[in-house]
Design a protein around this motif. Structure first.
Motif, PDB file in Angstrom:
ATOM      1  N   TYR A   1      41.425  55.876  25.215  1.00  0.00           N
ATOM      2  CA  TYR A   1      40.255  56.690  24.899  1.00  0.00           C
ATOM      3  C   TYR A   1      39.368  56.802  26.126  1.00  0.00           C
ATOM      4  O   TYR A   1      39.544  56.083  27.123  1.00  0.00           O
ATOM      5  CB  TYR A   1      39.467  56.070  23.734  1.00  0.00           C
TER       6      TYR A   1
ATOM      7  N   PHE B   1      45.295  63.589  30.839  1.00  0.00           N
ATOM      8  CA  PHE B   1      44.173  62.707  30.526  1.00  0.00           C
ATOM      9  C   PHE B   1      44.206  61.438  31.377  1.00  0.00           C
ATOM     10  O   PHE B   1      43.218  61.079  32.025  1.00  0.00           O
ATOM     11  CB  PHE B   1      44.224  62.365  29.032  1.00  0.00           C
TER      12      PHE B   1
ATOM     13  N   ARG C   1      41.447  63.487  23.262  1.00  0.00           N
ATOM     14  CA  ARG C   1      41.668  64.465  22.193  1.00  0.00           C
ATOM     15  C   ARG C   1      42.294  63.776  20.987  1.00  0.00           C
ATOM     16  O   ARG C   1      42.281  62.571  20.865  1.00  0.00           O
ATOM     17  CB  ARG C   1      42.572  65.585  22.708  1.00  0.00           C
ATOM     18  N   ALA C   2      42.828  64.567  20.100  1.00  0.00           N
ATOM     19  CA  ALA C   2      43.589  64.093  18.931  1.00  0.00           C
ATOM     20  C   ALA C   2      42.753  63.171  18.050  1.00  0.00           C
ATOM     21  O   ALA C   2      41.580  63.445  17.802  1.00  0.00           O
ATOM     22  CB  ALA C   2      44.889  63.423  19.389  1.00  0.00           C
TER      23      ALA C   2
ATOM     24  N   SER D   1      33.999  63.016  16.256  1.00  0.00           N
ATOM     25  CA  SER D   1      33.401  64.179  15.607  1.00  0.00           C
ATOM     26  C   SER D   1      32.878  63.830  14.221  1.00  0.00           C
ATOM     27  O   SER D   1      31.796  64.266  13.815  1.00  0.00           O
ATOM     28  CB  SER D   1      34.436  65.305  15.521  1.00  0.00           C
TER      29      SER D   1
ATOM     30  N   ALA E   1      39.250  61.768  19.130  1.00  0.00           N
ATOM     31  CA  ALA E   1      38.244  62.835  19.169  1.00  0.00           C
ATOM     32  C   ALA E   1      37.784  63.205  17.769  1.00  0.00           C
ATOM     33  O   ALA E   1      36.598  63.493  17.549  1.00  0.00           O
ATOM     34  CB  ALA E   1      38.810  64.061  19.883  1.00  0.00           C
ATOM     35  N   ARG E   2      38.703  63.161  16.805  1.00  0.00           N
ATOM     36  CA  ARG E   2      38.319  63.461  15.430  1.00  0.00           C
ATOM     37  C   ARG E   2      37.371  62.397  14.882  1.00  0.00           C
ATOM     38  O   ARG E   2      36.400  62.715  14.183  1.00  0.00           O
ATOM     39  CB  ARG E   2      39.570  63.584  14.552  1.00  0.00           C
TER      40      ARG E   2
END
Length: 317
Positions: free
Chosen positions: A176, A19, A181-182, A189, A185-186
């Motif tokens: 970020y 990343f 991810r992780a 979402s 990202a949650r």
């Protein structure tokens, strides 16, 4: 970003497909800096060197040959559900011993400087009841990942004293940006799906750093004369509460965050009852860093804002 005094001969980026590493490679190439990529498995890039798994016995000879500077991003990263039989030993093998092997071989090959991507976890988990973490603070890592990063920093400074290799340590907080991810990202979402979230009363302040800004700082530190021997904290310079962060994510994604006014004490109680207390504490506790030191020392400013980064994320699903 302040212009470097000279163009680096060649920079090696470890973890070059990760990343942060991929963004560093992108920015170096955009600036016309010759770059070599150290990767675990082949991707087909003409400038890559496959080094395999990282540990005390990794052979870095080909990767560091002719390299002026190393930006070391590769690591065993913090894991919420670590399945290793001995997590501390697993983190040490990669983050401490693998880093030490790289530094020794780089110094032997004539490399001038190594920039080490460490972690704010070297300082601890929260700034509750105190000011932002600063380079002058005594490290207090509280988990195996943080311990391994702190031990790696100490080993690097010892190698520097023995060999003359210049070391720069960068401790970022949460990173970020597009492709994250992780946990971040949650959160994105949750907001994007219109999920009601119980964080309307979470006014804790937290430092974050865009991957674009972190890469820019690492590249500046790779060649700035004042960076040698420094420990730097990376941040956007725009600390936000979890509540404000969710609002900003909603603004960027065109989906207003649905925030419920649940007291943090109740969230912590729920976390304790469900075995998620550590995760809730990370959402409710403050964790701020003093990024002004890096900006002042290197005459550097973050090139992008949080709002711009979040809009970029929204534009690249």
């Amino acid at each position: 970003m302040a212009a470097p005094d000279r163009l680096m001969d060649r920079t090696l980026v470890t973890g070059a497909t990760g990343f942060v590493g991929a963004e560093i490679v992108r920015q170096l190439r955009a600036a016309g800096t010759p770059v070599r990529l150290a990767v675990r498995t082949a991707t087909g890039d003409a400038e890559e060197v496959v080094v395999g798994d990282i540990g005390p016995d990794t052979d870095w000879a080909t990767a560091v040959a002719g390299v002026d500077c190393v930006i070391h991003c590769a690591a065993r990263v913090h894991q919420m559900d670590d399945r290793a039989a001995d997590p501390l030993a697993a983190f040490r093998a990669v983050n401490r011993d693998g880093t030490a092997a790289l530094a020794r071989q780089a110094a032997a090959a004539g490399t001038r400087r190594l920039v080490f991507l460490s972690s704010v976890k070297v300082n601890g988990e929260t700034t509750r009841g105190r000011g932002p973490f600063a380079a002058s603070d005594m490290p207090a890592p509280q988990d195996p990942y943080g311990v391994s990063k702190w031990e790696a920093e100490q080993v690097l400074h010892a190698i520097a004293a023995d060999t003359g290799l210049e070391i720069v340590v960068i401790r970022p907080p949460l990173v970020y940006g597009p492709g994250v991810r992780a946990n971040f990202a949650r959160m994105v979402s949750w907001v994007a799906r219109g999920r009601p979230l119980p964080f309307g009363l979470c006014h804790n302040q937290r430092s974050l750093v865009s991957v674009t800004n972190l890469a820019s700082l690492a590249i500046t530190a790779a060649d700035h004369p004042a960076a040698a021997g420094a420990t730097l904290f990376a941040s956007d310079g725009d600390d936000v509460s979890v509540r404000e962060l969710l609002v900003r994510i909603g603004d960027a994604y065109g989906r207003p965050a649905r925030l419920l006014p649940v007291p943090p004490a109740l969230l912590r109680l729920a976390g304790s009852l469900t075995g998620q207390r550590a995760a809730i504490d990370r959402l409710c506790d403050p964790l701020c860093v003093d990024g002004e030191g890096a900006r002042r020392l290197l005459d550097w400013q973050p090139p992008v804002t949080m709002a711009a980064t979040l809009r970029d994320m929204a534009a690249r699903p």
